[in-house]
Design a protein around this motif. Structure first.
Motif, PDB file in Angstrom:
ATOM      1  N   THR A 279      -0.993  -5.401  -2.490  1.00 36.53           N
ATOM      2  CA  THR A 279      -0.093  -6.294  -1.769  1.00 36.53           C
ATOM      3  C   THR A 279       1.361  -5.847  -1.915  1.00 36.53           C
ATOM      4  O   THR A 279       2.136  -5.885  -0.956  1.00 36.53           O
ATOM      5  CB  THR A 279      -0.245  -7.733  -2.290  1.00 36.53           C
ATOM      6  N   TYR A 280       1.733  -5.407  -3.133  1.00 36.21           N
ATOM      7  CA  TYR A 280       3.121  -4.999  -3.377  1.00 36.21           C
ATOM      8  C   TYR A 280       3.499  -3.794  -2.515  1.00 36.21           C
ATOM      9  O   TYR A 280       4.537  -3.800  -1.841  1.00 36.21           O
ATOM     10  CB  TYR A 280       3.316  -4.659  -4.856  1.00 36.21           C
ATOM     11  N   PHE A 281       2.675  -2.771  -2.518  1.00 33.96           N
ATOM     12  CA  PHE A 281       2.999  -1.566  -1.754  1.00 33.96           C
ATOM     13  C   PHE A 281       2.923  -1.821  -0.246  1.00 33.96           C
ATOM     14  O   PHE A 281       3.745  -1.319   0.529  1.00 33.96           O
ATOM     15  CB  PHE A 281       2.071  -0.414  -2.143  1.00 33.96           C
ATOM     16  N   VAL A 282       1.935  -2.623   0.168  1.00 36.98           N
ATOM     17  CA  VAL A 282       1.796  -2.916   1.590  1.00 36.98           C
ATOM     18  C   VAL A 282       2.935  -3.812   2.073  1.00 36.98           C
ATOM     19  O   VAL A 282       3.332  -3.747   3.246  1.00 36.98           O
ATOM     20  CB  VAL A 282       0.424  -3.574   1.869  1.00 36.98           C
ATOM     21  N   SER A 283       3.500  -4.645   1.179  1.00 35.18           N
ATOM     22  CA  SER A 283       4.565  -5.568   1.595  1.00 35.18           C
ATOM     23  C   SER A 283       5.784  -4.842   2.149  1.00 35.18           C
ATOM     24  O   SER A 283       6.545  -5.416   2.940  1.00 35.18           O
ATOM     25  CB  SER A 283       4.995  -6.457   0.423  1.00 35.18           C
ATOM     26  N   SER A 284       5.957  -3.573   1.769  1.00 35.56           N
ATOM     27  CA  SER A 284       7.085  -2.801   2.312  1.00 35.56           C
ATOM     28  C   SER A 284       6.891  -2.489   3.793  1.00 35.56           C
ATOM     29  O   SER A 284       7.839  -2.098   4.477  1.00 35.56           O
ATOM     30  CB  SER A 284       7.252  -1.490   1.531  1.00 35.56           C
ATOM     31  N   LEU A 285       5.646  -2.677   4.299  1.00 32.92           N
ATOM     32  CA  LEU A 285       5.370  -2.439   5.714  1.00 32.92           C
ATOM     33  C   LEU A 285       5.646  -3.674   6.572  1.00 32.92           C
ATOM     34  O   LEU A 285       5.531  -3.606   7.796  1.00 32.92           O
ATOM     35  CB  LEU A 285       3.906  -2.008   5.897  1.00 32.92           C
TER      36      LEU A 285
ATOM     37  N   ASN B 141       3.630  -9.019   8.392  1.00 37.85           N
ATOM     38  CA  ASN B 141       2.334  -8.980   9.071  1.00 37.85           C
ATOM     39  C   ASN B 141       1.305  -8.187   8.277  1.00 37.85           C
ATOM     40  O   ASN B 141       0.136  -8.576   8.168  1.00 37.85           O
ATOM     41  CB  ASN B 141       2.482  -8.379  10.471  1.00 37.85           C
ATOM     42  N   ALA B 142       1.736  -7.054   7.698  1.00 38.21           N
ATOM     43  CA  ALA B 142       0.831  -6.242   6.888  1.00 38.21           C
ATOM     44  C   ALA B 142       0.440  -6.987   5.609  1.00 38.21           C
ATOM     45  O   ALA B 142      -0.716  -6.940   5.179  1.00 38.21           O
ATOM     46  CB  ALA B 142       1.493  -4.913   6.543  1.00 38.21           C
ATOM     47  N   THR B 143       1.416  -7.678   5.012  1.00 41.41           N
ATOM     48  CA  THR B 143       1.128  -8.471   3.808  1.00 41.41           C
ATOM     49  C   THR B 143       0.116  -9.569   4.132  1.00 41.41           C
ATOM     50  O   THR B 143      -0.801  -9.831   3.350  1.00 41.41           O
ATOM     51  CB  THR B 143       2.422  -9.099   3.258  1.00 41.41           C
TER      52      THR B 143
ATOM     53  N   GLN C 273      -4.852  -5.820  13.578  1.00 41.01           N
ATOM     54  CA  GLN C 273      -5.124  -4.400  13.413  1.00 41.01           C
ATOM     55  C   GLN C 273      -4.942  -3.965  11.970  1.00 41.01           C
ATOM     56  O   GLN C 273      -5.700  -3.142  11.454  1.00 41.01           O
ATOM     57  CB  GLN C 273      -4.218  -3.566  14.334  1.00 41.01           C
ATOM     58  N   TYR C 274      -3.928  -4.521  11.310  1.00 44.34           N
ATOM     59  CA  TYR C 274      -3.751  -4.232   9.885  1.00 44.34           C
ATOM     60  C   TYR C 274      -4.978  -4.677   9.088  1.00 44.34           C
ATOM     61  O   TYR C 274      -5.434  -3.984   8.166  1.00 44.34           O
ATOM     62  CB  TYR C 274      -2.526  -4.964   9.339  1.00 44.34           C
ATOM     63  N   ALA C 275      -5.523  -5.847   9.433  1.00 48.35           N
ATOM     64  CA  ALA C 275      -6.693  -6.375   8.732  1.00 48.35           C
ATOM     65  C   ALA C 275      -7.909  -5.475   8.937  1.00 48.35           C
ATOM     66  O   ALA C 275      -8.686  -5.228   8.011  1.00 48.35           O
ATOM     67  CB  ALA C 275      -6.990  -7.795   9.205  1.00 48.35           C
ATOM     68  N   VAL C 276      -8.080  -4.950  10.152  1.00 50.83           N
ATOM     69  CA  VAL C 276      -9.181  -4.023  10.436  1.00 50.83           C
ATOM     70  C   VAL C 276      -9.002  -2.738   9.631  1.00 50.83           C
ATOM     71  O   VAL C 276      -9.962  -2.218   9.044  1.00 50.83           O
ATOM     72  CB  VAL C 276      -9.245  -3.712  11.950  1.00 50.83           C
ATOM     73  N   ASP C 277      -7.787  -2.215   9.598  1.00 47.46           N
ATOM     74  CA  ASP C 277      -7.518  -0.991   8.841  1.00 47.46           C
ATOM     75  C   ASP C 277      -7.890  -1.157   7.368  1.00 47.46           C
ATOM     76  O   ASP C 277      -8.457  -0.248   6.755  1.00 47.46           O
ATOM     77  CB  ASP C 277      -6.034  -0.618   8.944  1.00 47.46           C
ATOM     78  N   TYR C 278      -7.560  -2.312   6.818  1.00 45.89           N
ATOM     79  CA  TYR C 278      -7.823  -2.527   5.387  1.00 45.89           C
ATOM     80  C   TYR C 278      -9.311  -2.742   5.116  1.00 45.89           C
ATOM     81  O   TYR C 278      -9.853  -2.276   4.106  1.00 45.89           O
ATOM     82  CB  TYR C 278      -7.028  -3.727   4.872  1.00 45.89           C
ATOM     83  N   ALA C 279      -9.997  -3.444   6.009  1.00 46.52           N
ATOM     84  CA  ALA C 279     -11.402  -3.772   5.775  1.00 46.52           C
ATOM     85  C   ALA C 279     -12.334  -2.578   5.962  1.00 46.52           C
ATOM     86  O   ALA C 279     -13.418  -2.529   5.374  1.00 46.52           O
ATOM     87  CB  ALA C 279     -11.837  -4.900   6.712  1.00 46.52           C
ATOM     88  N   THR C 280     -11.910  -1.586   6.739  1.00 44.93           N
ATOM     89  CA  THR C 280     -12.792  -0.487   7.146  1.00 44.93           C
ATOM     90  C   THR C 280     -13.446   0.222   5.966  1.00 44.93           C
ATOM     91  O   THR C 280     -14.666   0.454   5.959  1.00 44.93           O
ATOM     92  CB  THR C 280     -12.010   0.531   7.993  1.00 44.93           C
TER      93      THR C 280
ATOM     94  N   ILE D 138       0.477 -21.971  11.272  1.00 49.14           N
ATOM     95  CA  ILE D 138       1.875 -22.355  11.048  1.00 49.14           C
ATOM     96  C   ILE D 138       2.776 -21.148  11.253  1.00 49.14           C
ATOM     97  O   ILE D 138       3.708 -21.182  12.054  1.00 49.14           O
ATOM     98  CB  ILE D 138       2.059 -22.950   9.638  1.00 49.14           C
ATOM     99  N   SER D 139       2.486 -20.044  10.517  1.00 46.42           N
ATOM    100  CA  SER D 139       3.231 -18.789  10.693  1.00 46.42           C
ATOM    101  C   SER D 139       2.641 -17.727   9.793  1.00 46.42           C
ATOM    102  O   SER D 139       1.960 -18.046   8.802  1.00 46.42           O
ATOM    103  CB  SER D 139       4.720 -18.966  10.363  1.00 46.42           C
ATOM    104  N   ASP D 140       2.912 -16.461  10.104  1.00 48.12           N
ATOM    105  CA  ASP D 140       2.488 -15.370   9.228  1.00 48.12           C
ATOM    106  C   ASP D 140       3.189 -15.459   7.880  1.00 48.12           C
ATOM    107  O   ASP D 140       2.653 -15.026   6.855  1.00 48.12           O
ATOM    108  CB  ASP D 140       2.797 -14.014   9.872  1.00 48.12           C
ATOM    109  N   SER D 141       4.389 -16.014   7.842  1.00 48.40           N
ATOM    110  CA  SER D 141       5.130 -16.157   6.585  1.00 48.40           C
ATOM    111  C   SER D 141       4.404 -17.107   5.635  1.00 48.40           C
ATOM    112  O   SER D 141       4.299 -16.839   4.427  1.00 48.40           O
ATOM    113  CB  SER D 141       6.544 -16.669   6.856  1.00 48.40           C
TER     114      SER D 141
END
Length: 468
Positions: A47-53, A56-58, A139-146, A274-277
């Motif tokens: 989560t920490y490294f992905v949060s820099s993206l 939405n990625a987080t 799409q981020y979720a698909v990338d991670y689950a693959t 509510i929101s991605d945030s």
């Protein structure tokens, strides 16, 4: 080799039945706590490294936490049920049957993991949508689950080996297997995400590789006969009450994992609406809370085989003494951890949301409220582990399904409807407090059962129902 195996079992028997209980429980718990903490670290590292993206990625990584829980559901029933039964069998010195329990659980876990792999691969996009992915993070979720779904069989089997190594007293081997994979995940994350520029898919690859490495380390002592128990197809048995014992006790863990998946999906969908945030904030806060939860679960995992072993050996005095020590230690430890985490909640969440004020506010609130309920959660967890250790399947099921099931699902929609983001962030803490209403009458009945068993043993009567 047989003499060495019996010597090791004799030493373990002496440790469980004669050593001071604080020393035994601590010795069993520390490696488990460390392995849970390392697991929490590499989950948070993703989560920490992905949060820099971006947010939405987080949010996508938060959504895929439910995928891990689905895989856990495939293995946890077998792992917890087998570990509880193995501890009682070893306490009764029935090593051959313990081998059959382990091998049966391992083989079925691999089959469950394969089912998750095939289903997840065939229905990837519908799956991440069901888990709560929004259009902006799909799409981020698909990338991670693959890549994660590809290693599901190894993950499910690792749960079984991890728990059963602890049940036989080899908690250090369990810690090494889980810990090394976690450290490797933390090292590979920045390389795959940034150096190789693979983004969210890189985090998934790093996680998959670390899971394979953990599996290899955990199976090594079984293949090289460095463990008390053995894994072999020739030990596979579905009869002789083995599958029944595994399922009756382990079903509590399966239902807990299943309800955790349902609750997470419901919460993700509500937060995402509510929101991605809000979705990312609650997801990150839950991963931060995995640290105190991991310590509590690791401590309980160390306590459970001690209670189960002494129950199987009919040392009821040590069963009660171990519970008292575990309950007292868990409550004090949880109070200290909760105070510290609540104090630094704002700074912790900022590490993952430096530019998103809404995410920071929701995440910090979620952490602080769960910290208030942490002492209650810790005691309920000890009662749950006591029930599992003694083979009290109904009690273990009742408590294991309360936190994210019977005490969570009825209140999640009303709280979200009435108070929006604040209510959504408060649901888990409220459910933890409500679970106390179930644990109090249950511990009274368990204590009464232990008292009756002790009286029967003193009078020379046969073992009570539920013993090996």
């Amino acid at each position: 080799m047989a003499d060495a195996g019996h010597s090791k079992q004799d030493r373990r028997q002496d440790m469980m039945l004669t050593d001071p209980l604080p020393k035994v429980i601590t010795r069993m718990a520390v490696p488990s706590i460390i392995s849970f903490l390392i697991t929490s670290i590499y989950n948070l590292a993703d989560t920490y490294f992905v949060s820099s993206l971006g947010t939405n990625a987080t949010a996508a990584v938060s959504v895929n936490a439910s995928l891990d829980q689905i895989i856990m559901m495939a293995g946890s029933m077998l792992a917890v049920g087998a570990a509880s039964y193995i501890a009682r069998l070893l306490g009764a010195r029935k090593e051959e049957k313990a081998n059959s329990v382990l091998s049966t659980a391992f083989i079925i876990a691999v089959g469950f993991g394969l089912l998750v792999t095939l289903t997840g691969t065939a229905f990837m996009t519908p799956m991440v949508r069901l888990l709560g992915a929004t259009e902006t993070c799909e799409q981020y979720a698909v990338d991670y689950a693959t890549y994660v779904v590809l290693v599901a069989p190894f993950m499910a089997a690792s749960f079984v080996m991890n728990q059963c190594l602890r049940a036989e007293g080899s908690a250090m081997l369990s810690m090494i297997g889980m810990g090394f994979g976690g450290v490797l995940n933390c090292l590979l994350d920045p390389i795959f995400i940034f150096v190789l520029d693979l983004g969210v898919a890189g985090a998934s690859m790093a996680t998959a590789i670390s899971k394979l490495v953990s599996f290899s380390i955990l199976i090594f002592p079984y293949l090289t006969r460095r463990s008390t128990l053995r894994i072999s197809p020739r030990f596979f048995r579905c009869g002789d009450s083995i599958l029944y014992q595994i399922v009756t006790v382990g079903s509590s863990s399966m239902f807990r994992s299943g309800l955790a998946v349902v609750s997470a999906i419901v919460l993700n969908n509500i937060a995402g609406s509510i929101s991605d945030s809000v979705l990312a904030g609650i997801g990150v806060s839950n991963k931060i809370m995995m640290f105190p939860f991991g310590i509590i679960l690791g401590f309980g995992t160390g306590f459970q085989p001690v209670a189960g072993f002494n129950w199987g050996a009919r040392r009821y005095d040590r069963v009660m003494d171990s519970y008292r020590f575990a309950a007292r230690t868990a409550i004090i430890g949880a109070s200290i951890m909760g105070a510290l985490l609540a104090l630094f909640a704002g700074g912790l969440i900022t590490l993952f949301a430096a530019s998103d004020m809404s995410m920071r506010e929701v995440g910090a609130l979620c952490i602080r409220l769960q910290c208030l309920a942490l002492p209650v959660h810790s005691w309920v967890a000890v009662v749950n582990m006591l029930c599992a250790g003694l083979g009290n399947a109904k009690g273990a099921l009742l408590l294991s399904t309360s936190r994210q099931g019977t005490c969570f699902l009825p209140i999640v929609y009303p709280m979200a409807y009435l108070w929006g983001a604040v209510g959504t962030a408060s649901v888990q803490a409220a459910a933890d407090i409500l679970s106390l209403c179930l644990a109090l009458p249950l511990i009274r009945s368990v204590k009464a059962k232990i008292s009756r068993a002790a009286q029967a043993a003193a009078e020379g009567q046969p073992a009570v129902s539920g013993e090996v």
